[in-house]
Motif scaffolding. Structure first.
Motif, PDB file in Angstrom:
ATOM      1  N   PHE A 182      -5.387 -42.637   7.653  1.00 24.01           N
ATOM      2  CA  PHE A 182      -5.639 -43.790   6.793  1.00 24.01           C
ATOM      3  C   PHE A 182      -5.345 -43.495   5.328  1.00 24.01           C
ATOM      4  O   PHE A 182      -4.991 -44.412   4.568  1.00 24.01           O
ATOM      5  CB  PHE A 182      -7.069 -44.286   6.983  1.00 24.01           C
ATOM      6  CG  PHE A 182      -7.248 -45.081   8.240  1.00 24.01           C
ATOM      7  CD1 PHE A 182      -6.800 -46.390   8.321  1.00 24.01           C
ATOM      8  CD2 PHE A 182      -7.823 -44.508   9.368  1.00 24.01           C
ATOM      9  CE1 PHE A 182      -6.939 -47.128   9.486  1.00 24.01           C
ATOM     10  CE2 PHE A 182      -7.977 -45.236  10.537  1.00 24.01           C
ATOM     11  CZ  PHE A 182      -7.524 -46.545  10.605  1.00 24.01           C
ATOM     12  N   ALA A 183      -5.459 -42.233   4.905  1.00 19.35           N
ATOM     13  CA  ALA A 183      -5.109 -41.877   3.527  1.00 19.35           C
ATOM     14  C   ALA A 183      -3.635 -42.141   3.265  1.00 19.35           C
ATOM     15  O   ALA A 183      -3.253 -42.591   2.170  1.00 19.35           O
ATOM     16  CB  ALA A 183      -5.451 -40.419   3.260  1.00 19.35           C
ATOM     17  N   GLU A 184      -2.799 -41.875   4.255  1.00 23.40           N
ATOM     18  CA  GLU A 184      -1.367 -42.137   4.109  1.00 23.40           C
ATOM     19  C   GLU A 184      -1.082 -43.629   3.924  1.00 23.40           C
ATOM     20  O   GLU A 184      -0.065 -44.012   3.357  1.00 23.40           O
ATOM     21  CB  GLU A 184      -0.610 -41.625   5.338  1.00 23.40           C
ATOM     22  CG  GLU A 184      -0.581 -40.111   5.445  1.00 23.40           C
ATOM     23  CD  GLU A 184       0.110 -39.634   6.718  1.00 23.40           C
ATOM     24  OE1 GLU A 184       0.523 -40.499   7.525  1.00 23.40           O
ATOM     25  OE2 GLU A 184       0.249 -38.409   6.880  1.00 23.40           O
ATOM     26  N   GLN A 185      -1.999 -44.467   4.392  1.00 26.47           N
ATOM     27  CA  GLN A 185      -1.850 -45.915   4.236  1.00 26.47           C
ATOM     28  C   GLN A 185      -2.591 -46.441   3.006  1.00 26.47           C
ATOM     29  O   GLN A 185      -2.682 -47.649   2.788  1.00 26.47           O
ATOM     30  CB  GLN A 185      -2.376 -46.619   5.486  1.00 26.47           C
ATOM     31  CG  GLN A 185      -1.684 -46.197   6.770  1.00 26.47           C
ATOM     32  CD  GLN A 185      -2.302 -46.838   8.002  1.00 26.47           C
ATOM     33  OE1 GLN A 185      -2.825 -47.950   7.935  1.00 26.47           O
ATOM     34  NE2 GLN A 185      -2.261 -46.141   9.132  1.00 26.47           N
ATOM     35  N   GLY A 186      -3.145 -45.510   2.201  1.00 27.81           N
ATOM     36  CA  GLY A 186      -3.847 -45.907   0.990  1.00 27.81           C
ATOM     37  C   GLY A 186      -5.289 -46.294   1.190  1.00 27.81           C
ATOM     38  O   GLY A 186      -5.872 -47.001   0.357  1.00 27.81           O
ATOM     39  N   HIS A 187      -5.894 -45.815   2.280  1.00 25.58           N
ATOM     40  CA  HIS A 187      -7.282 -46.161   2.582  1.00 25.58           C
ATOM     41  C   HIS A 187      -8.131 -44.892   2.685  1.00 25.58           C
ATOM     42  O   HIS A 187      -8.160 -44.255   3.751  1.00 25.58           O
ATOM     43  CB  HIS A 187      -7.384 -46.942   3.885  1.00 25.58           C
ATOM     44  CG  HIS A 187      -6.676 -48.258   3.867  1.00 25.58           C
ATOM     45  ND1 HIS A 187      -7.076 -49.316   3.084  1.00 25.58           N
ATOM     46  CD2 HIS A 187      -5.565 -48.672   4.540  1.00 25.58           C
ATOM     47  CE1 HIS A 187      -6.267 -50.335   3.281  1.00 25.58           C
ATOM     48  NE2 HIS A 187      -5.340 -49.980   4.141  1.00 25.58           N
ATOM     49  N   PRO A 188      -8.845 -44.517   1.622  1.00 29.89           N
ATOM     50  CA  PRO A 188      -9.699 -43.321   1.704  1.00 29.89           C
ATOM     51  C   PRO A 188     -10.955 -43.531   2.536  1.00 29.89           C
ATOM     52  O   PRO A 188     -11.591 -42.566   2.938  1.00 29.89           O
ATOM     53  CB  PRO A 188     -10.048 -43.037   0.244  1.00 29.89           C
ATOM     54  CG  PRO A 188      -9.939 -44.372  -0.421  1.00 29.89           C
ATOM     55  CD  PRO A 188      -8.839 -45.099   0.272  1.00 29.89           C
ATOM     56  N   ALA A 189     -11.309 -44.811   2.789  1.00 29.15           N
ATOM     57  CA  ALA A 189     -12.527 -45.105   3.555  1.00 29.15           C
ATOM     58  C   ALA A 189     -12.215 -46.116   4.645  1.00 29.15           C
ATOM     59  O   ALA A 189     -11.406 -47.031   4.446  1.00 29.15           O
ATOM     60  CB  ALA A 189     -13.618 -45.638   2.645  1.00 29.15           C
ATOM     61  N   PHE A 190     -12.862 -45.950   5.814  1.00 29.33           N
ATOM     62  CA  PHE A 190     -12.667 -46.882   6.919  1.00 29.33           C
ATOM     63  C   PHE A 190     -13.867 -46.801   7.856  1.00 29.33           C
ATOM     64  O   PHE A 190     -14.640 -45.841   7.835  1.00 29.33           O
ATOM     65  CB  PHE A 190     -11.369 -46.574   7.679  1.00 29.33           C
ATOM     66  CG  PHE A 190     -11.322 -45.203   8.294  1.00 29.33           C
ATOM     67  CD1 PHE A 190     -11.696 -44.991   9.621  1.00 29.33           C
ATOM     68  CD2 PHE A 190     -10.915 -44.101   7.553  1.00 29.33           C
ATOM     69  CE1 PHE A 190     -11.674 -43.730  10.185  1.00 29.33           C
ATOM     70  CE2 PHE A 190     -10.879 -42.824   8.107  1.00 29.33           C
ATOM     71  CZ  PHE A 190     -11.257 -42.642   9.430  1.00 29.33           C
ATOM     72  N   PHE A 191     -14.002 -47.844   8.675  1.00 33.54           N
ATOM     73  CA  PHE A 191     -15.078 -47.905   9.659  1.00 33.54           C
ATOM     74  C   PHE A 191     -14.526 -47.716  11.064  1.00 33.54           C
ATOM     75  O   PHE A 191     -13.425 -48.188  11.378  1.00 33.54           O
ATOM     76  CB  PHE A 191     -15.776 -49.273   9.616  1.00 33.54           C
ATOM     77  CG  PHE A 191     -16.583 -49.524   8.380  1.00 33.54           C
ATOM     78  CD1 PHE A 191     -17.843 -48.964   8.219  1.00 33.54           C
ATOM     79  CD2 PHE A 191     -16.093 -50.353   7.376  1.00 33.54           C
ATOM     80  CE1 PHE A 191     -18.601 -49.220   7.081  1.00 33.54           C
ATOM     81  CE2 PHE A 191     -16.843 -50.620   6.242  1.00 33.54           C
ATOM     82  CZ  PHE A 191     -18.092 -50.047   6.091  1.00 33.54           C
TER      83      PHE A 191
END
Length: 434
Positions: A315-324
């Motif tokens: 998800f970091a590669e997609q620009g998302h440092p946080a996810f559920f």
């Protein structure tokens, strides 16, 4: 109070200043002695000249590292000094002397193993980088609490001693409570739910939990700082995730905007998730791990540490440092699960930030009959939860909540290798002091 200002407030436009702190560094150049004084907010350079102030110069020649001193003098602009200002002293006083040699170096960048740092924690906490961790922690938690206060949540305090645990098992610390057996709290969750039944509607607690696990990892401790939240009259678990997402984003944004000195000392570029946190199902998480990384968690009903890290990279590669991750199977009796129409096994979620789980939460089961049936299926001893079952038996609104690990949040935000670095005086299976 001793008359002084913090080093960060010293300004060359001032006529005279008084500062106090520890002697961070001493450089003796013959007729010239540079003393760097350190307080909570930074460093300031004091320049003693033998020709200009012979009595003060003689006194400062016996100064030692970490002595506590107070200096009065004229602030002077200097490009070579920390903060661009130095002090020409008119008065110098030693408030206390430090034993020598020091068991831990404060001023020099010397690599020291974590065990040695923790053994000498009182000195380690003096290091500017260590102090920055706890200043950042304070900023994060103040911002988090402020968000919940503004949203109308009630600040609560629940017991640290209980008859049983929310999760039970070998993770409980037994204690003797007068003439009865009791346990240190694993979680305030049962009490939060009772407050939902009592009509408090939305609560939060900054507190402590205890886990009697025998571990040797960089992400576990025995005494845990927790930020717990519970809210009622929800439609489903997404309402709970919305609250967590908004409050965490706010806390991280405040820290990024106001803790620049701390982040610079820690050499951290704090990541604030601006976009909506992705919400994936547990099955989707397993699919990503299998197809992209060839990784299969040993426990098919949970994510392991490596799995969380790999999903974090994804998800970091997609620009998302946080996810559920939502819908864990085989969950505890207090989560809603196997709900007709749901495509997920339960309404339980984890929040993963920078590759590490920060919290677990979800929608709770408010129907006592279904909850008791789940207890029976799990083999839970209902006698230990009579107070909880009874409290929810007199009309309980749909509700949910979560518990966020404060220590883990600080570890990730500060870029620390070990969670113990995020705790002033950590407790683990082998450490009971200092």
């Amino acid at each position: 109070m001793i008359d002084r200002i913090h080093t960060s407030a010293v300004d060359p436009e001032m006529d005279e200043v008084a500062v106090a702190g520890h002697v961070h560094e001493i450089r003796d150049l013959g007729g010239l002695v540079f003393v760097i004084v350190r307080d909570r907010e930074g460093l300031v350079q004091v320049v003693f000249k033998q020709e200009r102030e012979p009595e003060l110069f003689e006194a400062v020649e016996s100064a030692g590292s970490e002595d506590v001193v107070r200096v009065v003098g004229e602030p002077v602009a200097s490009d070579q000094a920390p903060g661009g200002v130095e002090i020409a002293p008119t008065d110098y006083e030693v408030l206390d002397t430090a034993d020598s040699p020091l068991p831990l170096e404060i001023s020099k960048d010397v690599t020291v193993d974590l065990s040695t740092r923790l053994d000498n924690r009182a000195l380690d906490l003096r290091k500017p980088e260590t102090l920055a961790v706890f200043s950042l922690r304070s900023t994060l938690m103040t911002a988090m609490e402020s968000w919940f206060d503004e949203e109308g949540f009630v600040d609560i305090k629940t017991p640290l001693i209980s008859k049983g645990g929310a999760e039970g098992g070998a993770e409980l610390f037994p204690i003797l409570y007068y003439d009865r057996d009791a346990f240190l709290s694993q979680s305030p969750q049962l009490y939060k739910q009772i407050l939902m039944a009592a009509g408090y509607e939305a609560v939060y607690e900054t507190g402590t939990a205890f886990r009697a696990e025998d571990f040797a990892t960089s992400r576990h401790v025995s005494e845990i700082a927790m930020f717990d939240v519970e809210l009622a009259y929800i439609d489903d678990h997404h309402d709970v995730m919305d609250v967590q997402e908004e409050s965490l984003r706010h806390a991280l944004r405040v820290a990024a905007d106001t803790a620049s000195r701390e982040l610079e000392l820690l050499d951290v570029d704090l990541t604030v998730p601006e976009a909506d946190f992705p919400r994936i199902t547990f099955d989707e998480a397993l699919s990503i791990l299998e197809t992209e990384f060839g990784h299969f968690p040993e426990d098919p009903t949970d994510l392991d540490t490596e799995g969380e890290k790999l999903l974090g990279e994804h998800f970091a590669e997609q620009g998302h440092p946080a996810f559920f991750v939502v819908g864990y199977p085989d969950e505890k009796f207090y989560y809603m699960q196997d709900v007709d129409g749901d495509e997920i096994a339960s309404r339980k979620f984890d929040l993963i930030y920078e590759g590490q789980e920060l919290s677990s939460g979800g929608q709770r089961e408010h129907d006592v009959d279904r909850m008791v049936a789940a207890m029976e299926a799990e083999g839970v001893e209902q006698a230990n939860f009579e107070f909880y079952i009874e409290a929810l038996s007199y009309g309980t609104p749909p509700h949910g909540g979560y518990g966020l690990g404060i220590d883990r949040l600080v570890q990730q935000a500060a870029g620390l290798d070990n969670i113990k670095e995020a705790i002033m005086f950590p407790r683990d299976p082998t450490r009971l002091e200092p």
